[in-house]
Design a protein around this motif. Structure first.
Motif, PDB file in Angstrom:
ATOM      1  N   THR A  26       0.838  -1.203   0.000  1.00 47.87           N
ATOM      2  CA  THR A  26       0.000   0.000   0.000  1.00 47.87           C
ATOM      3  C   THR A  26       0.876   1.257   0.000  1.00 47.87           C
ATOM      4  OG1 THR A  26      -1.746  -1.182   1.170  1.00 47.87           O
ATOM      5  CG2 THR A  26      -1.821   1.212   1.249  1.00 47.87           C
TER       6      THR A  26
ATOM      7  N   ASP B  29      -6.132  -1.662  -4.835  1.00 44.26           N
ATOM      8  CA  ASP B  29      -5.556  -2.135  -3.573  1.00 44.26           C
ATOM      9  C   ASP B  29      -6.516  -3.130  -2.914  1.00 44.26           C
ATOM     10  OD1 ASP B  29      -4.107  -2.528  -1.302  1.00 44.26           O
ATOM     11  OD2 ASP B  29      -3.750  -0.400  -0.906  1.00 44.26           O
ATOM     12  N   GLU B  30      -6.209  -4.398  -3.045  1.00 44.52           N
ATOM     13  CA  GLU B  30      -7.013  -5.491  -2.493  1.00 44.52           C
ATOM     14  C   GLU B  30      -8.496  -5.372  -2.851  1.00 44.52           C
ATOM     15  OE1 GLU B  30      -6.119  -6.689   1.449  1.00 44.52           O
ATOM     16  OE2 GLU B  30      -4.004  -6.171   1.254  1.00 44.52           O
TER      17      GLU B  30
ATOM     18  N   GLN C 284      -7.513   0.376  -0.008  1.00 44.20           N
ATOM     19  CA  GLN C 284      -7.650  -0.901   0.698  1.00 44.20           C
ATOM     20  C   GLN C 284      -8.784  -0.836   1.721  1.00 44.20           C
ATOM     21  OE1 GLN C 284      -4.002  -2.142   2.443  1.00 44.20           O
ATOM     22  NE2 GLN C 284      -4.916  -3.819   3.585  1.00 44.20           N
TER      23      GLN C 284
HETATM   24 MG   LIG Z   1      -2.030  -2.671   2.204  1.00 44.16          MG
END
Ligand SMILES: [Mg+2]
Ligand SMILES: Nc1ncnc2c1ncn2[C@@H]1O[C@H](COP(=O)(O)OP(=O)(O)OP(=O)(O)O)[C@@H](O)[C@H]1O
Lengths: 261, 302, 400
Positions: A44, A181-182, A90
C-alpha cells in the motif's frame, strides 16, 4: 514498447522504518500486473508513493502515455490523477454521504472545467457539461453493474458493491493506469469471480493497464500477466504466475523458514 | 541596558510560562490520547479557581487558620476540577468517540460555552477579588521586588507537578497504559488496556494540573471572573502547539517560550497588542512548523 | 427495560450532579461585602432535573442507536416533513401564504418587530454563508465574524472617508471580504481540521483586537457613528419608511443568497466541497485540487458575511469592535449546526429559531448562551445532521 509505469529504485522511510527498499517495477500497456507480499510488506505504501500521497525518500516514478514520458515525483495527488493514474483504497474511502452516482460524478471532476460563474448562471455550456457528466457516470455504473443503486447513499451499499463503486469512481477519471488495492478483500467467491471478469474486461475494452495488490492468490494467478513479490519492502521475485508459484523464495516468504510442502 | 528590568521580565516570563504549562499539560495529554482539542479545558481551570475562592471564603468566614484555608481550598479546587473534567468527558466526548472529529470539536465548543455561562449565571458576571492564599514571607522581603514569594511558590509548584507527572507517565502502570493508548488505541485495547479508564484518568490528571494552575494564578493576579478560562486556555493551547501537541516536555517548553516572548514583548515594545501577539504566534507556528518545536512530523497513514 | 436498574442509575447520576454543582450553584460569596449566600433550593432543582434529564439522555441514546440500524438498512432518508414539501398540492399553497406573510410583515407589525426581523434575516444570510464553509466543505471556521467585520467596516470607513453609499459599498464589501477570505485562508488551509478551527479563531480575534487598538484606522473602541441607512434613488425617507425599505432589501438579499447557494451546492464545485468534507484523501485521489477547492469555499462563504456586515452597519448606523467577538462566530455556528449542516432550509430555520426565540421569550434570553452551549453538545450527540437533514439530489434514467 515503452512501459506505462516505470518505477526505479523507489525507497520510502518512515522515521527508522524502511517500508520500501530500492524497488523497481514496470507495467506495460494493457498489462495486468500483480503486486503481492505478506502483510506489512509495503504494498500500500508503494501505491501511496506513486499517487503522490506520500513523498518517496528516493527513486523515480515515470508515466508514459501517448509517447510522452513524465516524471511523477513531487506531484500532488490530484495532479497524478490528472496525468492518468487512478486508484482504489484498501480500507474503502467512498464519499459515504453522497449518492452512488455522485461518487462517480466526483471522478469526472478532473476532466471537466465549469467554474463558479458557470454554476451560478448555468449557461448552456455548463448545462451541457453537467448533463454529460451525469450520463457518462451512469454509463460507468452500468458497466460495473451498479446501476440499480444510482440514487442510494454510498454508505448504504453492501460491502462488495462498495468495492466495485471504488473501481467505478476511479474509472471515471479516465486513467491509463488503474491501481487496485485489495479489490477482492471481504468478497465471497461469487463476487470475486465477477470481479475477476470485471478487471479483465476493463483491461480488454478500455486498454487500461492494471496494477493490483491482492491476497487472494487464486484471483492473482488467474488474471495477472506478471507478478511482483515483495517482502519487507524488497522485491524478492518477479515473473509469470507459474514461475512465481514455483519460486522457493516466495514460498519461504509466505510460509516462513521451513516450508513443509 | 537596564539589567534589573531585564531580570524582572525574565522572571515574570518564567512565572507566566509556568502557569501556561500547568494548563497546557491538560491539552497536550488529552490530545495525545484522543486527538481532540478539549476546548472546555480552560473552563476547568476557571472552575478550579472559583471553587477555591468559594471554599476559602466560607472557611475564612468560619474563622479558620490561614494555612489550613489555603490547603483546603487547593484540595477542593483539585477535587472539583477533576470531577468536572471527568463528567465533561463522559457527557460531551465519549458518545462521539467514533464520530467525525468535527463533531467532537463542536461539542467541545458547546461545553466551553455552557460552562462559562453556567458560572456567569450561578455566580457573577463581575470580577471577584481573590484572597492571596500564599503569604509574603518576611525573610524574602529584600528580594521581593525582583521575584515575589508568590512567584517562587508558583515556580516550585510547577516544577513539582512536572516531576510527579513524569514519574507517573514513565513508571506507573496507568502511565504505561496511557502511552500505549496514545500510540495506537485499537492495539492497546486488543492487548487488554481499558481504554475508557485511561481516557478518564487522562482527563482527571489534566484537570488536576489545570486546577493547581487556576488557584495559583488567581491568587497571584488577585481577581477572577467567568471569562479567565477562555483567554488562558487559548494561550495554553498555543503553548502546547508551539511545543508540539501530544508531547509533555514540549508543552512545558512551549509554555516557557510563550511566557518569555510575551513578557519581553510587552515589557520592551508595547502592551496594546499583548493578546494579538499570542494569536499571531500561533498562526505563524502552525503555518511554518505545524508539528511544533519538539513534535515529530508524521505522515498520516492511508 | 430494567426499570429498577434505570432508576438506580438516575439516582446515582443525580447525586453526582448535586455534588458537582454544590459549590458553584449553592454557595455565592460576595468577597467585597463579606457575605455568603446559601441557595439550597438550587441543589433541589439540580437533583430533580438531572434525575429526569439523565433518564431522558439514556433513552435518547438508545433511540439513536436503534434508528442508526434502521437507517443503514432502508434506502429512503427523507423525513415526512420534506416529503410534504415536495408534494406539489401542498407546496404551492404553502408558498403562496408564505410570500403573502413575508410581504405584509412590516405593514402588519410594529417597526420594533420589523427591526428584529431584519436582524434575523442578516443571520439567515450569515448562516447560509457559513454553511458553505462548515456544512458543505467541512472546514470549521471559528473566525467567520472577521469577514462580517470586514463588511461592516468597509461600509463605515468608505462612507466616512469617501462618502460612498450603501449600494456602491455592498459589492465592494463582498469582494473585500472574499479577498480577506483568500488572504487568511491561503496560509492555513493546509492545516488539519482542528488546527484550522483554532487558527481561524485566532484570526477573528486578531482582527477584532486590531480594530480596537488601531485607533487612527478604525476609530478604536468608540467605533464609527452616523453611518447612513440604505437609500433608494436619493429619495428622502422617514425612519419608518427606511426600516421597511431595509426589510425588503434584506428579503431580496436573502433570496439572492438562497438562489446562489442552491446553485453552487448542485454544481461541480459544490460536489467537490462535499467530497472534500467526506474524505480529503479520496477527494484528492479523484483529481480535485484541495487547496483551490477549500479557498473557493472560504472566499464564497466570506462574501455573504461581507454583505451581511454592510447591512448590519446600515441598519444600526453605528459599529464598534464589540459587535464582532468570537461569540458572534459561535452563534452563527450554532445556527448551522442546529439547522442542519449542508441544508439550506435547515439553516434558514436554524437562524430564525435562534434569533427570534431569545427576542420573544425574554426568560430565554438570559439563558441564551447557556442553552446554545447545551444545544451544540446535544445536537452533536443525538442529531449531528441537524433538524432538517440535507437530502441528496436524485436522478432518473430511462433504460434504453
Ligand atoms: Mg495494504
Ligand atoms: N504513514 C505511515 N507512518 C509510519 N509507518 C507507516 C506508514 N504507512 C505505512 N507504514 C508502515 O509501513 C509498513 C508497510 O505498510 P503497508 O501498509 O504498505 O503494508 P501492506 O503491504 O499494504 O500490508 P497489507 O497487506 O496488510 O495491506 C508497515 O510496517 C506500516 O506500519
Amino acid at each position: 514498447m515503452e512501459p506505462v509505469l516505470e518505477v526505479n529504485s523507489l525507497t520510502m522511510d518512515f522515521g527508522g522504518l524502511r517500508a520500501i527498499d530500492q524497488l523497481n517495477l514496470r507495467v506495460m500497456p494493457s498489462e495486468i500486473v500483480a503486486l503481492i507480499g505478506p502483510n506489512g510488506a509495503g504494498k500500500t505504501t508503494f501505491f501511496n508513493c506513486i499517487t503522490g500521497i506520500y513523498t518517496p525518500s528516493a527513486g523515480d516514478i515515470f508515466l508514459s502515455v501517448n509517447g510522452r514520458r513524465e516524471r511523477l515525483n513531487g506531484l500532488k495527488p490530484n495532479r497524478v490523477t490528472q496525468k492518468g493514474i487512478a486508484r482504489t483504497f484498501q480500507n474503502i474511502r467512498l464519499f459515504q454521504n453522497m449518492t452512488v452516482l455522485e461518487n462517480v460524478m466526483i471522478g469526472r471532476h478532473c476532466r471537466t472545467s465549469s467554474g463558479i460563474l458557470g454554476a451560478i448562471f448555468r449557461d448552456r455550456r455548463t448545462r451541457l457539461e453537467e448533463e454529460k457528466v451525469v450520463s457518462d457516470s451512469y454509463k460507468i455504473l452500468e458497466k460495473i453493474g451498479l446501476d440499480r443503486f444510482v440514487n442510494e447513499l454510498a454508505m448504504n451499499l453492501p460491502y462488495g458493491a462498495q468495492r466495485r463503486l471504488e473501481i467505478a469512481r476511479a474509472l471515471a477519471t479516465e486513467p491509463f493506469l488503474l491501481l487496485l488495492d485489495e479489490p477482492a478483500a471481504g468478497m465471497n467467491q461469487k463476487e470475486t469471480q465477477e470481479l475477476d471478469e470485471l478487471i479483465v474486461n476493463i483491461r480488454d475494452t478500455e486498454n487500461i493497464s492494471i496494477l493490483l495488490i491482492e491476497h487472494d492468490m487464486k484471483l492473482v494467478m488467474r488474471i495477472s500477466d506478471r507478478i511482483y513479490v515483495v517482502d519487507y519492502g524488497k522485491k524478492i521475485a518477479r515473473g509469470n504466475p507459474l514461475e512465481i508459484q514455483r519460486n522457493p523464495a516466495v514460498i519461504k516468504a509466505y510460509l516462513g523458514e521451513d516450508p513443509d510442502a | 541596558m537596564d539589567w534589573e528590568y531585564f531580570l524582572e521580565l525574565l522572571l515574570g516570563g518564567l512565572t507566566r510560562g509556568s502557569i501556561y504549562a500547568l494548563i497546557a499539560l491538560g491539552y497536550t495529554m488529552v490530545y495525545g490520547i484522543i486527538e481532540l482539542i478539549n476546548f472546555a479545558h480552560g473552563e476547568i481551570y476557571m472552575i478550579g479557581a472559583f471553587t477555591a475562592l468559594i471554599v476559602a471564603s466560607v472557611l475564612n468566614y468560619a474563622g479558620m487558620n490561614h494555612v489550613a484555608v489555603a490547603i483546603l481550598a487547593m484540595v477542593a479546587a483539585i477535587i472539583y476540577s477533576c470531577a468536572y473534567g471527568f463528567a465533561i468527558e463522559k457527557i460531551a466526548y465519549k458518545p462521539l468517540r467514533n464520530a467525525p472529529r468535527l463533531s467532537a470539536l463542536i461539542s467541545a465548543i458547546g461545553m466551553s460555552l455552557f460552562l462559562q455561562n453556567y458560572v456567569l449565571l450561578a455566580q457573577t458576571p463581575d470580577f471577584l477579588p481573590f484572597p492571596s492564599l500564599i503569604p509574603d514571607f518576611d525573610f524574602w522581603e529584600p528580594y521581593a521586588h525582583i521575584i515575589s514569594s508568590q512567584e517562587i511558590a508558583i515556580l516550585a509548584t510547577t516544577v513539582s507537578v512536572m516531576i510527579l507527572l513524569t514519574v507517573m507517565i514513565k513508571f506507573t502502570i496507568i502511565g504505561k497504559a496511557m502511552r500505549a493508548t496514545a500510540q495506537d488505541r485499537i492495539m492497546a485495547a486488543l492487548v487488554g488496556v481499558d481504554i475508557n479508564r485511561v481516557i478518564s484518568v487522562t482527563f482527571v490528571v489534566g484537570s488536576a494540573t489545570a486546577a493547581i494552575g487556576g488557584v495559583l494564578i488567581a491568587s497571584h493576579v488577585g481577581q477572577i471572573n467567568f471569562y479567565i478560562g477562555f483567554i488562558a486556555g487559548i494561550k495554553a493551547f498555543v503553548a502546547a502547539v508551539l511545543g508540539g501537541i501530544g508531547s509533555i516536555p514540549g508543552a512545558v517548553l512551549g509554555s516557557l517560550v510563550l511566557g518569555w516572548t510575551e513578557s519581553f514583548f510587552t515589557g520592551y515594545i508595547s502592551s496594546d497588542y499583548e493578546d494579538v501577539f499570542a494569536f499571531l504566534f500561533l498562526v505563524l507556528i502552525l503555518i511554518f512548523r505545524p508539528s511544533g518545536i519538539l513534535g515529530r512530523s508524521e505522515t498520516q497513514k492511508v | 427495560m430494567n426499570v429498577r436498574g434505570e432508576l438506580k442509575k438516575s439516582f446515582q447520576i443525580s447525586a453526582w450532579f448535586m455534588f458537582l454543582t454544590f459549590p458553584i450553584l449553592v454557595i455565592r460569596v460576595n468577597t467585597v461585602e463579606n457575605v455568603i449566600e446559601w441557595r439550597w433550593y438550587n441543589m433541589a432543582i439540580v437533583g430533580v432535573s438531572t434525575f429526569l434529564g439523565s433518564a431522558l439522555w439514556r433513552y435518547l441514546l438508545s433511540v439513536k442507536e436503534k434508528s442508526q440500524r434502521i437507517n443503514a438498512a432502508s434506502p429512503g432518508n427523507m423525513t415526512s416533513f420534506q416529503k410534504a414539501f415536495s408534494d406539489k398540492r401542498f407546496f404551492y399553497p404553502a408558498l403562496f401564504i408564505l410570500i403573502g406573510f413575508v410581504i405584509s410583515f412590516p405593514f402588519l407589525f410594529s417597526m420594533y418587530q420589523a427591526n428584529i426581523m431584519i436582524t434575523a434575516l442578516i443571520y439567515v444570510m450569515l448562516g447560509l454563508g457559513l454553511n458553505i464553509v462548515v456544512g458543505l466543505a467541512g472546514l470549521l471556521d471559528l473566525g467567520y465574524v472577521a469577514f462580517y467585520a470586514v463588511g461592516a467596516y468597509s461600509y463605515g470607513l468608505l462612507n466616512f472617508h469617501f462618502g460612498l453609499g450603501f449600494w456602491t459599498t455592498l459589492p465592494i464589501a463582498a469582494i473585500l471580504a472574499a479577498l480577506a477570505g483568500i488572504l487568511l485562508g491561503y496560509p492555513v488551509l493546509r492545516l488539519r481540521g482542528d488546527y484550522l478551527a483554532i487558527v481561524t479563531l485566532g484570526f477573528g480575534e486578531i482582527i477584532r483586537l486590531v480594530l480596537e487598538n488601531w485607533g487612527e484606522f478604525s476609530h478604536g473602541p468608540s467605533g464609527i457613528a452616523n453611518i447612513p441607512r440604505p437609500s433608494l434613488l436619493g429619495i428622502d425617507m422617514t425612519l419608518t419608511q427606511n426600516t421597511i425599505f431595509t426589510y425588503f432589501v434584506m428579503i431580496g438579499l436573502v433570496l439572492f443568497t438562497i438562489f446562489v447557494v442552491n446553485r453552487l451546492q448542485n454544481s461541480r464545485i459544490g460536489r467537490a466541497w462535499i467530497a472534500l468534507r467526506e474524505d480529503e484523501i479520496a477527494c484528492q485521489a479523484m483529481g480535485i485540487d484541495r487547496t483551490r477547492t477549500k479557498l473557493t469555499a472560504f472566499a464564497l462563504g466570506a462574501t455573504w458575511a461581507g454583505m451581511g456586515g454592510v447591512v448590519f452597519a446600515a441598519k444600526t448606523t453605528f459599529i464598534n469592535p464589540a459587535s464582532f467577538t468570537i461569540w458572534e462566530s459561535v452563534i452563527i455556528l450554532c445556527i448551522v449546526v442546529l439547522g442542519g449542516m449542508g441544508s439550506i432550509l435547515g439553516v434558514i430555520s436554524g437562524a430564525l429559531v435562534l434569533t427570534l426565540l431569545p427576542e420573544y421569550l425574554r426568560a430565554f434570553s438570559e439563558y441564551r448562551m447557556l442553552i446554545f452551549g447545551i444545544m451544540l453538545v446535544s445536537m452533536m450527540v443525538f442529531r449531528p445532521e441537524g433538524i432538517i437533514r440535507n437530502v441528496r439530489r436524485t436522478y432518473t434514467f430511462s433504460k434504453e
